[in-house]
Design a protein around this motif. Structure first.
Motif, PDB file in Angstrom:
ATOM      1  N   TRP A   8       0.841  -1.199   0.000  1.00  0.00           N
ATOM      2  CA  TRP A   8       0.000   0.000   0.000  1.00  0.00           C
ATOM      3  C   TRP A   8       0.866   1.234   0.000  1.00  0.00           C
ATOM      4  O   TRP A   8       1.935   1.259   0.603  1.00  0.00           O
ATOM      5  N   ARG A   9       0.408   2.248  -0.669  1.00  0.00           N
ATOM      6  CA  ARG A   9       1.057   3.549  -0.624  1.00  0.00           C
ATOM      7  C   ARG A   9       0.868   4.098   0.789  1.00  0.00           C
ATOM      8  O   ARG A   9      -0.153   3.868   1.427  1.00  0.00           O
ATOM      9  N   ASP A  10       1.833   4.832   1.288  1.00  0.00           N
ATOM     10  CA  ASP A  10       1.771   5.393   2.628  1.00  0.00           C
ATOM     11  C   ASP A  10       0.474   6.200   2.807  1.00  0.00           C
ATOM     12  O   ASP A  10       0.075   6.955   1.928  1.00  0.00           O
ATOM     13  N   HIS A  11      -0.175   6.012   3.969  1.00  0.00           N
ATOM     14  CA  HIS A  11      -1.441   6.700   4.236  1.00  0.00           C
ATOM     15  C   HIS A  11      -1.304   8.220   4.110  1.00  0.00           C
ATOM     16  O   HIS A  11      -2.223   8.887   3.625  1.00  0.00           O
ATOM     17  N   ARG A  12      -0.182   8.771   4.545  1.00  0.00           N
ATOM     18  CA  ARG A  12       0.000  10.229   4.468  1.00  0.00           C
ATOM     19  C   ARG A  12      -0.022  10.716   3.031  1.00  0.00           C
ATOM     20  O   ARG A  12      -0.575  11.773   2.733  1.00  0.00           O
ATOM     21  N   GLU A  13       0.595   9.959   2.152  1.00  0.00           N
ATOM     22  CA  GLU A  13       0.606  10.342   0.740  1.00  0.00           C
ATOM     23  C   GLU A  13      -0.800  10.289   0.150  1.00  0.00           C
ATOM     24  O   GLU A  13      -1.181  11.141  -0.649  1.00  0.00           O
ATOM     25  N   VAL A  14      -1.561   9.299   0.555  1.00  0.00           N
ATOM     26  CA  VAL A  14      -2.936   9.177   0.059  1.00  0.00           C
ATOM     27  C   VAL A  14      -3.785  10.320   0.608  1.00  0.00           C
ATOM     28  O   VAL A  14      -4.594  10.907  -0.115  1.00  0.00           O
ATOM     29  N   ASP A  16      -2.700  13.256   1.427  1.00  0.00           N
ATOM     30  CA  ASP A  16      -2.285  14.440   0.659  1.00  0.00           C
ATOM     31  C   ASP A  16      -2.979  14.472  -0.699  1.00  0.00           C
ATOM     32  O   ASP A  16      -3.421  15.527  -1.161  1.00  0.00           O
ATOM     33  N   ALA A  17      -3.082  13.324  -1.351  1.00  0.00           N
ATOM     34  CA  ALA A  17      -3.741  13.257  -2.659  1.00  0.00           C
ATOM     35  C   ALA A  17      -5.229  13.591  -2.528  1.00  0.00           C
ATOM     36  O   ALA A  17      -5.784  14.323  -3.354  1.00  0.00           O
ATOM     37  N   ILE A  18      -5.867  13.078  -1.488  1.00  0.00           N
ATOM     38  CA  ILE A  18      -7.285  13.356  -1.273  1.00  0.00           C
ATOM     39  C   ILE A  18      -7.483  14.837  -0.977  1.00  0.00           C
ATOM     40  O   ILE A  18      -8.406  15.475  -1.514  1.00  0.00           O
ATOM     41  N   ALA A  19      -6.615  15.419  -0.146  1.00  0.00           N
ATOM     42  CA  ALA A  19      -6.706  16.846   0.167  1.00  0.00           C
ATOM     43  C   ALA A  19      -6.513  17.678  -1.099  1.00  0.00           C
ATOM     44  O   ALA A  19      -7.245  18.650  -1.335  1.00  0.00           O
ATOM     45  N   PHE A  20      -5.537  17.297  -1.934  1.00  0.00           N
ATOM     46  CA  PHE A  20      -5.307  18.017  -3.187  1.00  0.00           C
ATOM     47  C   PHE A  20      -6.549  17.961  -4.062  1.00  0.00           C
ATOM     48  O   PHE A  20      -6.972  18.960  -4.632  1.00  0.00           O
ATOM     49  N   LYS A  21      -7.153  16.791  -4.139  1.00  0.00           N
ATOM     50  CA  LYS A  21      -8.342  16.594  -4.968  1.00  0.00           C
ATOM     51  C   LYS A  21      -9.474  17.520  -4.525  1.00  0.00           C
ATOM     52  O   LYS A  21     -10.110  18.177  -5.336  1.00  0.00           O
ATOM     53  N   PHE A  22      -9.713  17.603  -3.217  1.00  0.00           N
ATOM     54  CA  PHE A  22     -10.814  18.427  -2.724  1.00  0.00           C
ATOM     55  C   PHE A  22     -10.483  19.911  -2.726  1.00  0.00           C
ATOM     56  O   PHE A  22     -11.367  20.742  -2.929  1.00  0.00           O
ATOM     57  N   GLN A  23      -9.225  20.274  -2.493  1.00  0.00           N
ATOM     58  CA  GLN A  23      -8.841  21.687  -2.498  1.00  0.00           C
ATOM     59  C   GLN A  23      -8.914  22.283  -3.890  1.00  0.00           C
ATOM     60  O   GLN A  23      -9.303  23.434  -4.056  1.00  0.00           O
ATOM     61  N   LYS A  34       2.920  12.551  -8.659  1.00  0.00           N
ATOM     62  CA  LYS A  34       3.537  12.368  -7.341  1.00  0.00           C
ATOM     63  C   LYS A  34       2.570  11.733  -6.337  1.00  0.00           C
ATOM     64  O   LYS A  34       2.993  11.176  -5.331  1.00  0.00           O
ATOM     65  N   TYR A  35       1.259  11.798  -6.611  1.00  0.00           N
ATOM     66  CA  TYR A  35       0.270  11.213  -5.710  1.00  0.00           C
ATOM     67  C   TYR A  35      -0.033   9.763  -6.039  1.00  0.00           C
ATOM     68  O   TYR A  35      -0.776   9.108  -5.331  1.00  0.00           O
ATOM     69  N   GLY A  36       0.515   9.255  -7.099  1.00  0.00           N
ATOM     70  CA  GLY A  36       0.341   7.845  -7.427  1.00  0.00           C
ATOM     71  C   GLY A  36      -0.904   7.577  -8.258  1.00  0.00           C
ATOM     72  O   GLY A  36      -1.470   8.468  -8.885  1.00  0.00           O
ATOM     73  N   ASN A  37      -1.317   6.323  -8.233  1.00  0.00           N
ATOM     74  CA  ASN A  37      -2.432   5.847  -9.042  1.00  0.00           C
ATOM     75  C   ASN A  37      -3.745   6.441  -8.543  1.00  0.00           C
ATOM     76  O   ASN A  37      -4.119   6.282  -7.382  1.00  0.00           O
ATOM     77  N   CYS A  38      -4.494   7.097  -9.436  1.00  0.00           N
ATOM     78  CA  CYS A  38      -5.752   7.738  -9.039  1.00  0.00           C
ATOM     79  C   CYS A  38      -6.776   6.704  -8.585  1.00  0.00           C
ATOM     80  O   CYS A  38      -7.583   6.977  -7.705  1.00  0.00           O
ATOM     81  N   ARG A  39      -6.732   5.512  -9.147  1.00  0.00           N
ATOM     82  CA  ARG A  39      -7.681   4.467  -8.742  1.00  0.00           C
ATOM     83  C   ARG A  39      -7.426   4.034  -7.302  1.00  0.00           C
ATOM     84  O   ARG A  39      -8.343   3.815  -6.522  1.00  0.00           O
ATOM     85  N   GLY A  40      -6.147   3.926  -6.936  1.00  0.00           N
ATOM     86  CA  GLY A  40      -5.802   3.571  -5.566  1.00  0.00           C
ATOM     87  C   GLY A  40      -6.247   4.633  -4.572  1.00  0.00           C
ATOM     88  O   GLY A  40      -6.751   4.325  -3.489  1.00  0.00           O
ATOM     89  N   VAL A  41      -6.072   5.910  -4.944  1.00  0.00           N
ATOM     90  CA  VAL A  41      -6.515   7.016  -4.081  1.00  0.00           C
ATOM     91  C   VAL A  41      -8.030   6.961  -3.914  1.00  0.00           C
ATOM     92  O   VAL A  41      -8.549   7.052  -2.802  1.00  0.00           O
ATOM     93  N   HIS A  42      -8.732   6.782  -5.011  1.00  0.00           N
ATOM     94  CA  HIS A  42     -10.203   6.713  -4.950  1.00  0.00           C
ATOM     95  C   HIS A  42     -10.669   5.528  -4.103  1.00  0.00           C
ATOM     96  O   HIS A  42     -11.580   5.674  -3.284  1.00  0.00           O
ATOM     97  N   ASN A  43     -10.051   4.381  -4.315  1.00  0.00           N
ATOM     98  CA  ASN A  43     -10.454   3.190  -3.558  1.00  0.00           C
ATOM     99  C   ASN A  43     -10.245   3.375  -2.058  1.00  0.00           C
ATOM    100  O   ASN A  43     -11.077   2.973  -1.245  1.00  0.00           O
TER     101      ASN A  43
END
Length: 112
Positions: A8-14, A16-23, A34-43
């Protein structure tokens, strides 16, 4: 047997990706690499919503802010989410329709 999945990608990185998405309001498919696979973030976002993780995080943050007396509320409401009740918009209220008033001649000068 083929290896399934991976680390799994580090929770902090995920997070950060979620925060970026909503901001930014961007769609997941437009996340920077840099945030990795968008499907993994969404899941992970969906999984944490379903299992109550976000609710627990929010509750803990609110409790900590309250304990530190650092809790202030700012509420923002815009017209895209607020709807007026139909009566406020001029809709006819329930009950009988008003009768039309008879037309009476005016007291002005007569034509002739």
């Amino acid at each position: 047997m083929p290896k399934r999945g991976g680390r799994w990608r580090d929770h902090r990185e995920v997070i950060d990706a979620i925060a970026f998405k909503f901001q930014t309001g961007t769609q997941g498919v437009h996340l920077p690499e840099k945030y990795g696979n968008c499907r993994g973030v969404h899941n992970r976002l969906r999984m944490w919503a379903l299992d109550g993780t976000w609710e627990r995080v929010f509750t803990a943050l609110m409790a900590q802010a309250d304990a530190d007396e650092d809790l202030t509320w700012a509420v923002s409401v815009d017209s895209t989410i607020v709807r007026a009740h139909q009566h406020a918009a001029g809709a006819r209220k329930k009950g009988p329709r008003p009768q039309s008033q008879p037309i009476t001649p005016s007291a002005g000068p007569a034509e002739g």
